[in-house]
Design an enzyme around this catalytic site. Structure first.
Site, PDB file in Angstrom:
ATOM      1  N   ASP A   1      -4.258  -4.186   4.790  1.00 39.85           N
ATOM      2  CA  ASP A   1      -4.248  -5.399   3.914  1.00 39.85           C
ATOM      3  C   ASP A   1      -5.059  -6.188   5.496  1.00 39.85           C
ATOM      4  O   ASP A   1      -4.513  -6.659   6.737  1.00 39.85           O
ATOM      5  CB  ASP A   1      -2.049  -5.119   4.621  1.00 39.85           C
ATOM      6  CG  ASP A   1      -2.732  -7.566   4.032  1.00 39.85           C
ATOM      7  OD1 ASP A   1      -3.075  -8.371   3.918  1.00 39.85           O
ATOM      8  OD2 ASP A   1      -1.552  -7.864   2.916  1.00 39.85           O
ATOM      9  N   ILE A   2      -5.887  -7.129   5.440  1.00 40.50           N
ATOM     10  CA  ILE A   2      -7.076  -7.700   5.980  1.00 40.50           C
ATOM     11  C   ILE A   2      -6.153  -8.888   6.900  1.00 40.50           C
ATOM     12  O   ILE A   2      -6.769  -9.843   7.826  1.00 40.50           O
ATOM     13  CB  ILE A   2      -8.845  -7.937   5.239  1.00 40.50           C
ATOM     14  CG1 ILE A   2      -8.469  -8.889   4.012  1.00 40.50           C
ATOM     15  CG2 ILE A   2      -9.205  -6.634   5.245  1.00 40.50           C
ATOM     16  CD1 ILE A   2      -9.588  -9.458   3.630  1.00 40.50           C
TER      17      ILE A   2
ATOM     18  N   GLN B   1       4.186 -13.489  -5.680  1.00 42.96           N
ATOM     19  CA  GLN B   1       2.733 -13.266  -5.514  1.00 42.96           C
ATOM     20  C   GLN B   1       1.627 -13.617  -5.592  1.00 42.96           C
ATOM     21  O   GLN B   1       1.211 -14.451  -6.295  1.00 42.96           O
ATOM     22  CB  GLN B   1       3.005 -12.229  -7.389  1.00 42.96           C
ATOM     23  CG  GLN B   1       1.749 -11.038  -7.068  1.00 42.96           C
ATOM     24  CD  GLN B   1       1.688 -10.582  -8.529  1.00 42.96           C
ATOM     25  OE1 GLN B   1       2.801 -11.142  -8.844  1.00 42.96           O
ATOM     26  NE2 GLN B   1       0.798  -9.267  -9.143  1.00 42.96           N
TER      27      GLN B   1
ATOM     28  N   HIS C   1       0.850  -4.216  -6.587  1.00 42.28           N
ATOM     29  CA  HIS C   1       1.056  -4.392  -5.273  1.00 42.28           C
ATOM     30  C   HIS C   1       1.851  -4.047  -4.307  1.00 42.28           C
ATOM     31  O   HIS C   1       2.714  -5.268  -4.363  1.00 42.28           O
ATOM     32  CB  HIS C   1      -0.629  -4.871  -5.048  1.00 42.28           C
ATOM     33  CG  HIS C   1       0.023  -6.584  -4.219  1.00 42.28           C
ATOM     34  ND1 HIS C   1      -0.316  -6.896  -5.697  1.00 42.28           N
ATOM     35  CD2 HIS C   1       0.098  -6.889  -3.715  1.00 42.28           C
ATOM     36  CE1 HIS C   1      -0.063  -8.568  -4.656  1.00 42.28           C
ATOM     37  NE2 HIS C   1       0.613  -8.155  -3.433  1.00 42.28           N
ATOM     38  N   PHE C   2       2.307  -2.936  -4.110  1.00 42.47           N
ATOM     39  CA  PHE C   2       3.479  -2.607  -2.531  1.00 42.47           C
ATOM     40  C   PHE C   2       3.103  -3.230  -1.513  1.00 42.47           C
ATOM     41  O   PHE C   2       1.890  -2.464  -0.786  1.00 42.47           O
ATOM     42  CB  PHE C   2       3.680  -1.476  -3.115  1.00 42.47           C
ATOM     43  CG  PHE C   2       4.228  -0.941  -4.125  1.00 42.47           C
ATOM     44  CD1 PHE C   2       5.738  -0.778  -4.721  1.00 42.47           C
ATOM     45  CD2 PHE C   2       3.335  -0.449  -5.794  1.00 42.47           C
ATOM     46  CE1 PHE C   2       6.247  -1.071  -5.980  1.00 42.47           C
ATOM     47  CE2 PHE C   2       4.447  -0.384  -6.887  1.00 42.47           C
ATOM     48  CZ  PHE C   2       5.274  -0.937  -6.917  1.00 42.47           C
ATOM     49  N   HIS C   3       3.281  -3.688  -0.780  1.00 42.77           N
ATOM     50  CA  HIS C   3       3.538  -3.731   0.728  1.00 42.77           C
ATOM     51  C   HIS C   3       4.468  -2.549   1.827  1.00 42.77           C
ATOM     52  O   HIS C   3       5.083  -2.840   0.627  1.00 42.77           O
ATOM     53  CB  HIS C   3       3.374  -5.166   1.390  1.00 42.77           C
ATOM     54  CG  HIS C   3       3.101  -6.041   0.850  1.00 42.77           C
ATOM     55  ND1 HIS C   3       1.931  -7.017   1.435  1.00 42.77           N
ATOM     56  CD2 HIS C   3       3.075  -6.894  -0.641  1.00 42.77           C
ATOM     57  CE1 HIS C   3       1.124  -7.843   0.563  1.00 42.77           C
ATOM     58  NE2 HIS C   3       2.312  -7.826  -1.045  1.00 42.77           N
TER      59      HIS C   3
END
Length: 137
Positions: free
Chosen positions: A33-34, A96, A102-104
């Site tokens: 993740d940026i 979201q 997506h999964f963090h």
């Protein structure tokens, strides 16, 4: 709502936008993740176009969660993480921000987390963390 194939994750999957990748196969992509909430914050996304978890076919969901577990173990090992927050937000009302499921995976505890997408992370530091995670895979 129809799937928007111009969302940022769809564009990353097509190679139109860069990502610091830590894992990829024919069904799933994992990358850093940026705008991380903590050092080592990673995302796992299925390549199947689906807006939320509720739209993802069961077989793709089952496979994706297996990779989520694999990446979580690599984060734990590679970064010596004491805990990992797994977060999946389905729908804008749930927070979201990208309309692709997506999964963090966030190495941290809930007491240490920063606000999601609050600021851009140090890209060189993120690359170093990515290499540690990849080495543990």
């Amino acid at each position: 709502m129809a799937y928007d194939d111009q969302n940022i994750f769809a564009r990353i999957l097509r190679g139109e936008l860069p990502a610091i990748k830590i894992y990829e196969d024919d069904q799933v992509l994992a990358f850093m993740d940026i705008m991380p909430q903590a050092d080592g914050h990673a995302l796992v996304i299925p390549k199947t176009p689906a807006i939320s978890l509720l739209d993802l076919p069961a077989d793709a969901a089952a496979y994706t969660i297996q990779i989520v577990q694999k990446i979580a173990k690599a984060i734990e090992t590679g970064l010596d993480a004491k805990g990992i927050v797994l977060m999946q937000l389905s729908g804008t009302a749930a927070g979201q921000t990208v309309p692709h499921v997506h999964f963090h995976l966030i190495p941290s505890s809930v007491h240490e987390l920063g606000r999601h997408a609050a600021q851009m992370g140090d890209q060189e530091k993120i690359k170093v963390l990515a290499e540690k995670i990849k080495a543990a895979l």
